[in-house]
Design a protein around this motif. Structure first.
Motif, mmCIF file in Angstrom:
data_model
loop_
_atom_site.group_PDB
_atom_site.id
_atom_site.type_symbol
_atom_site.label_atom_id
_atom_site.label_comp_id
_atom_site.label_asym_id
_atom_site.label_seq_id
_atom_site.Cartn_x
_atom_site.Cartn_y
_atom_site.Cartn_z
ATOM 1 N N ARG A 375 43.577 46.549 62.903
ATOM 2 C CA ARG A 375 43.258 47.799 62.226
ATOM 3 C C ARG A 375 42.512 48.776 63.131
ATOM 4 O O ARG A 375 42.786 49.975 63.112
ATOM 5 C CB ARG A 375 42.431 47.483 60.976
ATOM 6 C CG ARG A 375 42.116 48.715 60.119
ATOM 7 C CD ARG A 375 41.613 48.283 58.753
ATOM 8 N NE ARG A 375 41.236 49.448 57.970
ATOM 9 C CZ ARG A 375 39.999 49.791 57.666
ATOM 10 N NH1 ARG A 375 38.991 49.053 58.105
ATOM 11 N NH2 ARG A 375 39.730 50.854 56.940
ATOM 12 N N PHE A 376 41.583 48.277 63.934
ATOM 13 C CA PHE A 376 40.815 49.165 64.791
ATOM 14 C C PHE A 376 41.702 49.800 65.853
ATOM 15 O O PHE A 376 41.572 50.994 66.160
ATOM 16 C CB PHE A 376 39.659 48.424 65.447
ATOM 17 C CG PHE A 376 38.773 49.308 66.276
ATOM 18 C CD1 PHE A 376 37.991 50.294 65.683
ATOM 19 C CD2 PHE A 376 38.745 49.186 67.657
ATOM 20 C CE1 PHE A 376 37.181 51.129 66.446
ATOM 21 C CE2 PHE A 376 37.935 50.008 68.425
ATOM 22 C CZ PHE A 376 37.152 50.984 67.812
ATOM 23 N N ASN A 377 42.632 49.029 66.429
ATOM 24 C CA ASN A 377 43.528 49.599 67.428
ATOM 25 C C ASN A 377 44.467 50.633 66.803
ATOM 26 O O ASN A 377 44.791 51.642 67.427
ATOM 27 C CB ASN A 377 44.340 48.489 68.111
ATOM 28 C CG ASN A 377 43.520 47.725 69.130
ATOM 29 O OD1 ASN A 377 42.618 48.271 69.756
ATOM 30 N ND2 ASN A 377 43.811 46.445 69.286
ATOM 31 N N LEU A 378 44.907 50.377 65.576
ATOM 32 C CA LEU A 378 45.747 51.360 64.888
ATOM 33 C C LEU A 378 44.962 52.635 64.599
ATOM 34 O O LEU A 378 45.501 53.749 64.658
ATOM 35 C CB LEU A 378 46.297 50.773 63.592
ATOM 36 C CG LEU A 378 47.274 49.599 63.753
ATOM 37 C CD1 LEU A 378 47.688 49.059 62.394
ATOM 38 C CD2 LEU A 378 48.509 50.022 64.544
ATOM 39 N N TYR A 379 43.680 52.465 64.285
ATOM 40 C CA TYR A 379 42.805 53.626 64.092
ATOM 41 C C TYR A 379 42.700 54.421 65.385
ATOM 42 O O TYR A 379 42.817 55.660 65.385
ATOM 43 C CB TYR A 379 41.430 53.155 63.626
ATOM 44 C CG TYR A 379 40.363 54.222 63.668
ATOM 45 C CD1 TYR A 379 40.324 55.243 62.717
ATOM 46 C CD2 TYR A 379 39.387 54.219 64.664
ATOM 47 C CE1 TYR A 379 39.348 56.228 62.763
ATOM 48 C CE2 TYR A 379 38.413 55.195 64.718
ATOM 49 C CZ TYR A 379 38.392 56.194 63.761
ATOM 50 O OH TYR A 379 37.432 57.162 63.820
ATOM 51 N N LEU A 380 42.490 53.722 66.506
ATOM 52 C CA LEU A 380 42.439 54.394 67.803
ATOM 53 C C LEU A 380 43.761 55.103 68.092
ATOM 54 O O LEU A 380 43.777 56.193 68.672
ATOM 55 C CB LEU A 380 42.135 53.386 68.911
ATOM 56 C CG LEU A 380 40.736 52.778 68.949
ATOM 57 C CD1 LEU A 380 40.642 51.745 70.068
ATOM 58 C CD2 LEU A 380 39.673 53.850 69.137
ATOM 59 N N GLY A 381 44.864 54.488 67.683
ATOM 60 C CA GLY A 381 46.165 55.103 67.896
ATOM 61 C C GLY A 381 46.307 56.408 67.163
ATOM 62 O O GLY A 381 46.888 57.376 67.689
ATOM 63 N N ARG A 382 45.771 56.478 65.957
ATOM 64 C CA ARG A 382 45.869 57.707 65.175
ATOM 65 C C ARG A 382 45.117 58.856 65.843
ATOM 66 O O ARG A 382 45.565 60.002 65.829
ATOM 67 C CB ARG A 382 45.324 57.473 63.769
ATOM 68 C CG ARG A 382 45.424 58.710 62.881
ATOM 69 C CD ARG A 382 44.584 58.609 61.635
ATOM 70 N NE ARG A 382 44.514 59.888 60.944
ATOM 71 C CZ ARG A 382 43.600 60.210 60.039
ATOM 72 N NH1 ARG A 382 42.665 59.351 59.720
ATOM 73 N NH2 ARG A 382 43.612 61.397 59.465
ATOM 74 N N ILE A 383 43.964 58.564 66.438
ATOM 75 C CA ILE A 383 43.136 59.621 67.031
ATOM 76 C C ILE A 383 43.281 59.679 68.552
ATOM 77 O O ILE A 383 42.525 60.390 69.220
ATOM 78 C CB ILE A 383 41.652 59.413 66.667
ATOM 79 C CG1 ILE A 383 41.110 58.121 67.295
ATOM 80 C CG2 ILE A 383 41.462 59.402 65.155
ATOM 81 C CD1 ILE A 383 39.600 57.954 67.148
ATOM 82 N N SER A 384 44.248 58.942 69.115
ATOM 83 C CA SER A 384 44.316 58.759 70.567
ATOM 84 C C SER A 384 44.450 60.074 71.333
ATOM 85 O O SER A 384 43.811 60.257 72.376
ATOM 86 C CB SER A 384 45.478 57.826 70.932
ATOM 87 O OG SER A 384 46.714 58.336 70.451
ATOM 88 N N PHE A 385 45.284 60.998 70.843
ATOM 89 C CA PHE A 385 45.478 62.254 71.576
ATOM 90 C C PHE A 385 44.180 63.045 71.650
ATOM 91 O O PHE A 385 43.781 63.523 72.722
ATOM 92 C CB PHE A 385 46.581 63.074 70.911
ATOM 93 C CG PHE A 385 46.946 64.329 71.659
ATOM 94 C CD1 PHE A 385 46.952 64.361 73.047
ATOM 95 C CD2 PHE A 385 47.299 65.490 70.980
ATOM 96 C CE1 PHE A 385 47.292 65.517 73.744
ATOM 97 C CE2 PHE A 385 47.650 66.649 71.664
ATOM 98 C CZ PHE A 385 47.641 66.664 73.047
#
Length: 483
Positions: A375-385
């Motif tokens: 879940r945390f990596n997916l969260y980072l993916g959402r805000i990655s840009f």
């Protein structure tokens, strides 16, 4: 009207009085509350077949954040600078630091590897839908898809860069914020003009000179490269759209070879490799070339080998572009002969293979794929840009001051922020990269940076995506809008 509450109309629902004030409060709460604290926010993403790519992109963005933080406060470390240690091979110059060990170094200064991964992922994502249309023979929809993607791409990449950078240098003049670099202009009008001159050249895809980055936010050097890579993907898809399956695959491989071994176009190879990852579309349709089917029984050892080799290659020395440095680097000198003649900066050749092997291996190694679906990596993916865009400005303002307070300062700080020097002195003992005085500021910096990245995602990035989509639909001919 049902459950739709129009602005300005008050209505009772489940005991709550709703209206403009209530809706504004809900909007602000959603804007300011971190999504990671909202239960189940990432659950839907995990059901997507390629959710691991979101997690990989997010983790890669974190590596860029960590890379820049490792180097920034240590400019005067051991005279030569910490980058000399971090970005050279283990043992180079008789320096044997834990943080520079093979594999380990990627977790300290893996930013270049992360950018390579970004480009492979982009190549895959940008080509996934067009390739599925090519495979189905729907060339009409393919044209629509490529037209839409090409129209939106420049705006989608540069609007967030433009807005965040303007807000950043505006804060200097509005609040009197000092930063180590770049040099501030005497007034806001001069600053705005300087930015205009930089940005118009920086954002021109076919420029033939000038700097590759904005002086206001140097990590954004990769955005023009991202756009040029996108052009390569779109034109290649169109060029190969009428080819047979095998000829299309040969064409992709040919371009990968051309960009890496014939000319210095390493980024083109990364994007084309991502496009070539579209082989999984053929796999799902049981349409892979026979050679891949013959290797099916060996896929486990093959992809574990890819993973191990990727982790080693991801730590290629990056402190210097000089080939002689690679020849003097322990371990790397034995494979230096593999470097193509066309490659100007040797690290991108090795990072190409590291990124391609990693992206290929993850979906075939269950535990590794599961890690990137956390879940945390997916969260980072959402805000990655936006994490990529704003981590620098946060580092150079708040982060810089926190580091100075714990003992990491430069001569410039003695002049401009002397009151902060050693305000909260902490020990610099311990392994390089893990000193208490370095880690302590991240109790504030990491959550704050992630929160700012999420706010910018909600306030700038996501609205810009919707704006560009709306603009494209509005500009289409009436006959096209009816499709």
């Amino acid at each position: 009207m049902g459950d739709i509450l129009e602005p300005g109309i008050w209505e009772e629902k489940e005991g709550l009085r709703r209206g403009p004030i209530y809706n504004t409060r809900i909007w602000l709460t959603d804007l300011l509350r971190p999504a990671i604290l909202t239960r189940g926010r990432g659950g839907k993403q995990q059901s997507r077949r390629t959710a691991y790519l979101d997690g990989l992109r997010g983790f890669a963005a974190f590596l860029v954040y960590w890379h820049h933080h490792q180097l920034w406060p240590r400019q005067n470390y051991l005279i030569m600078g910490a980058d000399y240690i971090f970005e050279n091979s283990w043992g180079f110059g008789d320096n044997w630091f834990f943080a520079a060990m093979p594999v380990v170094r990627t977790f300290f200064t893996g930013g270049h590897f992360a950018v390579s991964v970004f480009f492979v992922i982009s190549g895959y994502v940008l080509s996934a839908k067009p390739l599925s249309l090519i495979h189905s023979g729907d060339t009409a929809k393919l044209g629509d898809s490529l037209a839409s993607a090409l129209f939106r791409r420049w705006l989608r990449l540069y609007i967030p860069v433009l807005v965040t950078t303007v807000l950043y240098f505006t804060s200097w003049h509005m609040f009197g914020i000092w930063t180590v670099s770049p040099n501030h202009e005497a007034n806001f009008r001069d600053e705005l003009w300087k930015f205009y001159v930089e940005f118009k050249n920086y954002s021109f895809a076919f420029r033939t000179g000038g700097e590759d980055w904005l002086s206001y936010n140097f990590p954004t050097w990769s955005i023009p490269v991202e756009f040029r890579g996108s052009i390569i993907i779109f034109t290649s898809l169109l060029a190969f759209s009428r080819c047979t399956r095998n000829m299309r695959l040969f064409g992709m491989v040919g371009l990968i070879f051309y960009f890496m071994y014939i000319v210095d176009g390493w980024f083109g190879s990364l994007f084309m490799a991502g496009m070539h990852s579209g082989l999984d579309l053929l796999a799902r349709n049981d349409d892979l070339p026979r050679i891949f089917k013959r290797l099916e029984r060996y896929k486990t050892p093959i992809f574990y080998t890819f993973f191990v080799v990727s982790m080693f290659l991801s730590g290629v020395p990056s402190h210097s572009r000089e080939y002689e440095v690679l020849l003097k680097s322990p371990g790397w000198r034995h494979i230096a002969f593999l470097t193509p003649q066309a490659t100007w900066d040797f690290k991108w050749f090795y990072l190409f293979w590291a990124a391609v092997f990693m992206v290929s291996a993850i979906p075939r190694i269950p535990w590794l794929k599961s890690f990137f679906e956390l879940r945390f990596n997916l969260y980072l993916g959402r805000i990655s840009f936006c994490l990529y865009l704003i981590h620098g400005p946060v580092l150079w303002t708040i982060g810089d001051r926190l580091y100075v307070a714990t003992g990491w300062y430069r001569p410039e700080h003695e002049i401009n922020t002397p009151f902060l020097i050693n305000a909260f002195p902490m020990s610099k003992a311990g392994p390089l990269g893990l000193e208490p005085s370095f880690l302590a500021p991240h109790l504030i910096l990491l959550p704050f940076t992630l929160w700012v990245a999420e706010v910018v995602t909600k306030l700038i990035d996501e609205p810009s995506v919707r704006l560009v989509a709306w603009l494209y639909n509005e500009m289409k001919a009436p006959s096209e809008q009816q499709k």
